[in-house]
Design an enzyme around this catalytic site. Sequence first.
Site, PDB file in Angstrom:
ATOM      1  N   SER A  73      35.222  27.914  33.519  1.00  0.00           N
ATOM      2  CA  SER A  73      35.675  29.306  33.400  1.00  0.00           C
ATOM      3  C   SER A  73      36.836  29.632  34.361  1.00  0.00           C
ATOM      4  O   SER A  73      37.782  30.332  33.963  1.00  0.00           O
ATOM      5  CB  SER A  73      34.499  30.263  33.609  1.00  0.00           C
ATOM      6  OG  SER A  73      33.739  29.912  34.756  1.00  0.00           O
ATOM      7  N   HIS A 124      33.369  30.416  26.617  1.00  0.00           N
ATOM      8  CA  HIS A 124      34.784  30.424  27.014  1.00  0.00           C
ATOM      9  C   HIS A 124      35.675  31.052  25.949  1.00  0.00           C
ATOM     10  O   HIS A 124      36.743  31.578  26.257  1.00  0.00           O
ATOM     11  CB  HIS A 124      35.231  29.006  27.368  1.00  0.00           C
ATOM     12  CG  HIS A 124      34.517  28.469  28.583  1.00  0.00           C
ATOM     13  ND1 HIS A 124      34.242  27.160  28.783  1.00  0.00           N
ATOM     14  CD2 HIS A 124      34.009  29.128  29.678  1.00  0.00           C
ATOM     15  CE1 HIS A 124      33.598  26.998  29.946  1.00  0.00           C
ATOM     16  NE2 HIS A 124      33.443  28.182  30.489  1.00  0.00           N
ATOM     17  N   ASP A 160      27.422  33.876  35.206  1.00  0.00           N
ATOM     18  CA  ASP A 160      27.065  32.708  34.396  1.00  0.00           C
ATOM     19  C   ASP A 160      26.132  31.778  35.177  1.00  0.00           C
ATOM     20  O   ASP A 160      26.512  30.658  35.538  1.00  0.00           O
ATOM     21  CB  ASP A 160      28.389  31.988  34.017  1.00  0.00           C
ATOM     22  CG  ASP A 160      28.157  30.752  33.188  1.00  0.00           C
ATOM     23  OD1 ASP A 160      27.108  30.646  32.540  1.00  0.00           O
ATOM     24  OD2 ASP A 160      29.044  29.870  33.194  1.00  0.00           O
ATOM     25  N   ASP A 204      26.825  33.144  47.867  1.00  0.00           N
ATOM     26  CA  ASP A 204      25.966  33.636  46.789  1.00  0.00           C
ATOM     27  C   ASP A 204      26.711  34.686  45.949  1.00  0.00           C
ATOM     28  O   ASP A 204      27.063  35.757  46.457  1.00  0.00           O
ATOM     29  CB  ASP A 204      24.711  34.250  47.430  1.00  0.00           C
ATOM     30  CG  ASP A 204      23.756  34.809  46.397  1.00  0.00           C
ATOM     31  OD1 ASP A 204      24.096  34.829  45.197  1.00  0.00           O
ATOM     32  OD2 ASP A 204      22.657  35.239  46.788  1.00  0.00           O
ATOM     33  N   GLY A 205      26.926  34.358  44.689  1.00  0.00           N
ATOM     34  CA  GLY A 205      27.700  35.233  43.815  1.00  0.00           C
ATOM     35  C   GLY A 205      27.085  36.612  43.634  1.00  0.00           C
ATOM     36  O   GLY A 205      27.796  37.605  43.489  1.00  0.00           O
TER      37      GLY A 205
END
Length: 290
Positions: free
Chosen positions: A100, A19, A164, A143-144
């Site tokens: 995040s 971060h 991430d 789904d990223g």
Amino acid sequence: MLSYRHAFHAGVHADVFKHLILSLLVRSLLHKDKPFFYLDTHAGAGRYNLGSEMARKNREYETGIGRLWNEASPPEAVRDYLAAVRTINPGRELRWYPGSPRIVRSFLRPRDRMVLCELHPNEARLLSAEFAGDRQVRVEPLDGYQRLKALLPPPERRGLVLIDPAYELKDERRRLLDAIKEGYTRWASGIFAVWYPIQDRAMADDLVRRFKRLNIPKVLLAEFTVLPNKPFRLNGSGMIVINPPWRLDEQLNEALPWLWKRLAIEGQGGFRVEWLAGEQTIAAKGKGFG
Ligand SMILES: C[S@@+](CC[C@H](N)C(=O)[O-])C[C@H]1O[C@@H](n2cnc3c(N)ncnc32)[C@H](O)[C@@H]1O
């Protein structure tokens, strides 16, 4: 089946490292007036209650943010990150840790926007509640990796993608590398930040080696560990940054020694900042990476 819950680990040293870099990347996007786009492919819940049963199980945040919370004069490069943590903890006590999405949200100007992907139903529900009614934020329970392909390049043409994953699936690394390749092909001027755990040194090295084969021309790598190489423990983590903003290497060279002094367990572990491709200006190796 996804079983990872970030609430157990929120605020641990690896979150602080990730971060901190994220804050520096977003800050760099504020230098121009033009709006930017942020994509979080693996967003988590958005914020974490450090008093919850999950967070208190191993009290991992005590090895991370807990050691920095009362720092009165951190170096310049760390200030934005700590300010973002303080934004969701208005009192004197550290109660919440921002994920995040919350970190990045604290920097957004009215025309900037973000898309958050989260596949775990519980986390996605919490994330949606966290940003309910926020017109600059879109939560997608999808789904990223797939969304990354669909959403790039963004119309803003400037911005950042954070990848991430929890690295809990067998084919995660292959999917990750495929997604980076595809994302970069679609949007070669975007900033991409890819986080990875350092549990087993050989596995981390293997990921970096496979990443190098993508032949992306401008890449900075940073690693930060608080313990020496011992398998099956989170000794530290790394971040690969494609198209890093100007001076990120210098900022990390300022921040990481300071961070390491505070988070290293009995002086173990170390840090490094290294160009994998391009620039080759300054780079630092800290203790443990001789
Ligand atoms: C390490 S956590 C994310 C932490 C968050 N980025 C932060 O810094 O606060 C990884 C998250 O990815 C989610 N996830 C796993 N596979 C996914 C996928 N293919 N697409 C979207 N989310 C996924 C997990 O449910 C988990 O919440």
